[in-house]
Design a protein around this motif. Structure first.
Motif, mmCIF file in Angstrom:
data_model
loop_
_atom_site.group_PDB
_atom_site.id
_atom_site.type_symbol
_atom_site.label_atom_id
_atom_site.label_comp_id
_atom_site.label_asym_id
_atom_site.label_seq_id
_atom_site.Cartn_x
_atom_site.Cartn_y
_atom_site.Cartn_z
ATOM 1 N N SER A 1 44.213 -11.886 69.702
ATOM 2 C CA SER A 1 44.843 -10.969 70.654
ATOM 3 C C SER A 1 45.306 -9.701 69.947
ATOM 4 C CB SER A 1 46.036 -11.648 71.341
ATOM 5 O OG SER A 1 45.608 -12.733 72.144
ATOM 6 N N ARG A 2 45.929 -9.853 68.772
ATOM 7 C CA ARG A 2 46.383 -8.678 68.020
ATOM 8 C C ARG A 2 45.218 -7.783 67.642
ATOM 9 N NH1 ARG A 2 49.039 -10.600 62.995
ATOM 10 N NH2 ARG A 2 48.840 -8.392 62.501
ATOM 11 N N ARG B 1 46.667 -15.893 68.712
ATOM 12 C CA ARG B 1 47.530 -14.737 68.461
ATOM 13 C C ARG B 1 46.819 -13.682 67.620
ATOM 14 N NH1 ARG B 1 51.487 -18.730 67.941
ATOM 15 N NH2 ARG B 1 51.343 -18.724 65.658
ATOM 16 N N GLU C 1 43.923 -5.969 70.805
ATOM 17 C CA GLU C 1 44.871 -4.994 71.350
ATOM 18 C C GLU C 1 45.086 -3.804 70.409
ATOM 19 O OE1 GLU C 1 48.362 -7.269 72.078
ATOM 20 O OE2 GLU C 1 47.439 -8.463 73.690
ATOM 21 N N MET D 1 45.932 -4.697 60.451
ATOM 22 C CA MET D 1 45.731 -6.063 59.977
ATOM 23 C C MET D 1 45.353 -6.051 58.507
ATOM 24 S SD MET D 1 43.774 -7.874 63.190
ATOM 25 C CE MET D 1 44.446 -9.505 62.825
#
Length: 255
Positions: A45-46, A42, A49, A55
């Protein structure tokens, strides 16, 4: 000239309740548990993308350590590193000796953090080398902060410029203690002549974080200025790099 960079936007240090799917630390053997694998998938992927902007520090540090420690929950180590050093920048720029004092940090972690630091410094240096200083001043300050702001001992660097004020060399001249670095004006101007430089910018850091110049700093700067004048060299500035900001001798009227 107060610097406003080097701070992430305010973000929570760790995931809110209910999102701590990698919170349980346990020694792992041959296969990574699914809850850790899913968490890593996850985060990756974040990042792919949306990039790093959204973040917080701890997630970026997790992403790095996923590769360094492939079969273990890294969240407790990330938490300890950030609690010890304060933020991601200070973790990456911490000395190997201090990093190794943190429980869970081994040679592999130190090596990967130092590789990241070296790459970041190399990229920032490329933004200022062989470019006119005045048109890349902010990039120059960013580079000085990256390389010097979080050092635990004083370092003295000289930026050598040509007739067009293009940066032709960036060299460390001396390293010192927590509050002193030896500088010899004769060696400074000698090196400038060897490089066929026309002007200089002096840079050193204050590990205390306060960039206020000492009387010794002022005296040394004036001695170098006198030596430069004898040889028709220009001393443009002396920058003292603190933890959060820098001080310019030129802007403060010392030169």
């Amino acid at each position: 000239m107060t610097k406003q960079g080097f701070h992430d936007a305010t973000l929570p240090l760790f995931s809110p309740a209910g999102d701590e799917d990698e919170a349980t630390a346990a020694p792992l053997s041959n296969r990574i548990p699914s809850y850790i694998a899913d968490h890593r998938k996850r985060l990756r992927s974040r990042f792919m993308e949306g990039g790093a902007t959204a973040m917080p520090d701890y997630e970026l540090l997790e992403l790095l350590l996923f590769r360094t420690i492939p079969r273990q929950d890294v969240k407790p180590l990330v938490r300890l590193l950030l609690e010890t050093f304060g933020d991601l920048n200070r973790v990456v720029t911490a000395s190997p000796a201090r990093l190794l004092q943190v429980k869970g940090v081994g040679e592999a972690v130190v090596q990967d953090l130092k590789i990241l630091e070296a790459v970041a410094q190399r990229m920032m240096r490329a933004r200022v080398m062989h470019k006119p200083v005045l048109s890349s001043w902010d990039a120059l300050l960013d580079y000085c902060h990256m390389t010097m702001a979080h050092r635990e001992t004083e370092q003295f660097r000289i930026l050598f410029l040509d007739r067009k004020n293009t940066l032709i060399a960036d060299e460390e001249q001396a390293q010192g203690t927590v509050d002193h670095v030896p500088v010899y004006p004769r060696e400074v101007v000698k090196r400038a002549l060897e490089l066929n430089a026309s002007a200089l910018i002096l840079v050193h850091n204050h590990p205390s974080g306060d960039p206020t110049p000492s009387q010794a700093d002022i005296s040394m700067t004036l001695q170098i200025q006198d030596a430069c004048q004898v040889l028709s060299l220009t001393l443009h500035d002396h920058l003292i790099i603190g933890k959060e900001r820098e001080l310019s001798f030129r802007a403060q009227g010392y030169l």
